[in-house]
Motif scaffolding. Structure first.
Motif, mmCIF file in Angstrom:
data_model
loop_
_atom_site.group_PDB
_atom_site.id
_atom_site.type_symbol
_atom_site.label_atom_id
_atom_site.label_comp_id
_atom_site.label_asym_id
_atom_site.label_seq_id
_atom_site.Cartn_x
_atom_site.Cartn_y
_atom_site.Cartn_z
ATOM 1 N N ALA A 179 49.329 30.662 65.637
ATOM 2 C CA ALA A 179 47.966 31.168 65.381
ATOM 3 C C ALA A 179 47.095 31.012 66.619
ATOM 4 O O ALA A 179 46.327 31.922 66.970
ATOM 5 C CB ALA A 179 47.342 30.438 64.195
ATOM 6 N N ALA A 180 47.225 29.882 67.313
ATOM 7 C CA ALA A 180 46.428 29.684 68.518
ATOM 8 C C ALA A 180 46.825 30.659 69.602
ATOM 9 O O ALA A 180 45.963 31.209 70.309
ATOM 10 C CB ALA A 180 46.619 28.236 69.015
ATOM 11 N N LEU A 181 48.113 30.927 69.743
ATOM 12 C CA LEU A 181 48.582 31.892 70.723
ATOM 13 C C LEU A 181 48.083 33.288 70.399
ATOM 14 O O LEU A 181 47.630 34.022 71.292
ATOM 15 C CB LEU A 181 50.122 31.871 70.749
ATOM 16 C CG LEU A 181 50.746 32.214 72.080
ATOM 17 C CD1 LEU A 181 50.473 31.106 73.077
ATOM 18 C CD2 LEU A 181 52.227 32.421 71.910
ATOM 19 N N ASP A 182 48.129 33.664 69.131
ATOM 20 C CA ASP A 182 47.625 34.978 68.708
ATOM 21 C C ASP A 182 46.139 35.121 69.039
ATOM 22 O O ASP A 182 45.699 36.190 69.458
ATOM 23 C CB ASP A 182 47.843 35.190 67.200
ATOM 24 C CG ASP A 182 49.320 35.394 66.855
ATOM 25 O OD1 ASP A 182 50.116 35.667 67.800
ATOM 26 O OD2 ASP A 182 49.665 35.272 65.678
ATOM 27 N N ALA A 183 45.380 34.049 68.853
ATOM 28 C CA ALA A 183 43.945 34.090 69.118
ATOM 29 C C ALA A 183 43.660 34.274 70.608
ATOM 30 O O ALA A 183 42.668 34.901 70.987
ATOM 31 C CB ALA A 183 43.267 32.819 68.609
ATOM 32 N N LEU A 184 44.536 33.744 71.449
ATOM 33 C CA LEU A 184 44.343 33.868 72.890
ATOM 34 C C LEU A 184 44.703 35.260 73.414
ATOM 35 O O LEU A 184 44.196 35.697 74.430
ATOM 36 C CB LEU A 184 45.182 32.826 73.631
ATOM 37 C CG LEU A 184 44.738 31.385 73.485
ATOM 38 C CD1 LEU A 184 45.753 30.462 74.137
ATOM 39 C CD2 LEU A 184 43.362 31.189 74.112
ATOM 40 N N LEU A 185 45.594 35.921 72.728
ATOM 41 C CA LEU A 185 46.094 37.221 73.210
ATOM 42 C C LEU A 185 45.242 38.353 72.777
ATOM 43 O O LEU A 185 44.455 38.666 72.203
ATOM 44 C CB LEU A 185 47.523 37.447 72.744
ATOM 45 C CG LEU A 185 48.520 36.399 73.266
ATOM 46 C CD1 LEU A 185 49.902 36.681 72.683
ATOM 47 C CD2 LEU A 185 48.591 36.451 74.769
#
Length: 146
Positions: A140-146
């Motif tokens: 989820a954190a990676l998705d938010a950064l992308l």
């Protein structure tokens, strides 16, 4: 903050209740630490400076809130000021050892602004229980950064 506490270390608790803090942090904690009950049956170890900031933030909670007062009493009553000895050891009180259910085998983890002390078996169980959540949160954190 000038010190980042990161990593995992496996010191042993001696028969006198002393635990050696990781050598790489000895200079950072030489001025003294506060050991207190942490979350999930762990102990938290804060440098004096970080504990003072945490204490100020905790005290900023309304004194009119019974839950805030209860937390403050519980948290500060469990705090123990320590100065590591020349070998980097702190003495953990019987109350702290009982709370964290510490055996001889311990794990010290870096939690960025503080250290946490866990019983080794309890730490393994905690990691196993939360691995799925960790993976999901990371995605989820990676998705938010992308």
């Amino acid at each position: 903050m000038s010190v980042r506490f990161v990593g995992t270390y496996t010191p042993k608790l001696d028969d006198k209740g002393r635990l050696t803090l990781p050598a790489k942090f000895r200079d950072a904690v030489a001025g003294g630490v506060v050991v207190t009950r942490g979350q999930d049956r762990s102990l938290s170890v804060y440098r004096n400076e970080e504990f003072d900031v945490l204490a100020e933030n905790t005290m900023a909670a309304s004194r009119n809130d019974p839950e805030a007062r209860a937390y403050q009493r519980y948290y500060f009553a469990s705090a123990d000021e320590q100065r590591p000895d020349g070998q980097g050891r702190v003495t953990l009180s019987a109350g702290h050892r009982d709370y964290a259910e510490l055996s001889k085998e311990c794990v010290v983890i870096g939690a960025f602004d503080h250290l946490e002390i866990w019983d080794a078996q309890r730490w393994r169980e905690y990691q196993s229980e939360h691995e799925e959540n960790f993976s999901a949160a990371g995605s989820a954190a990676l998705d938010a950064l992308l």
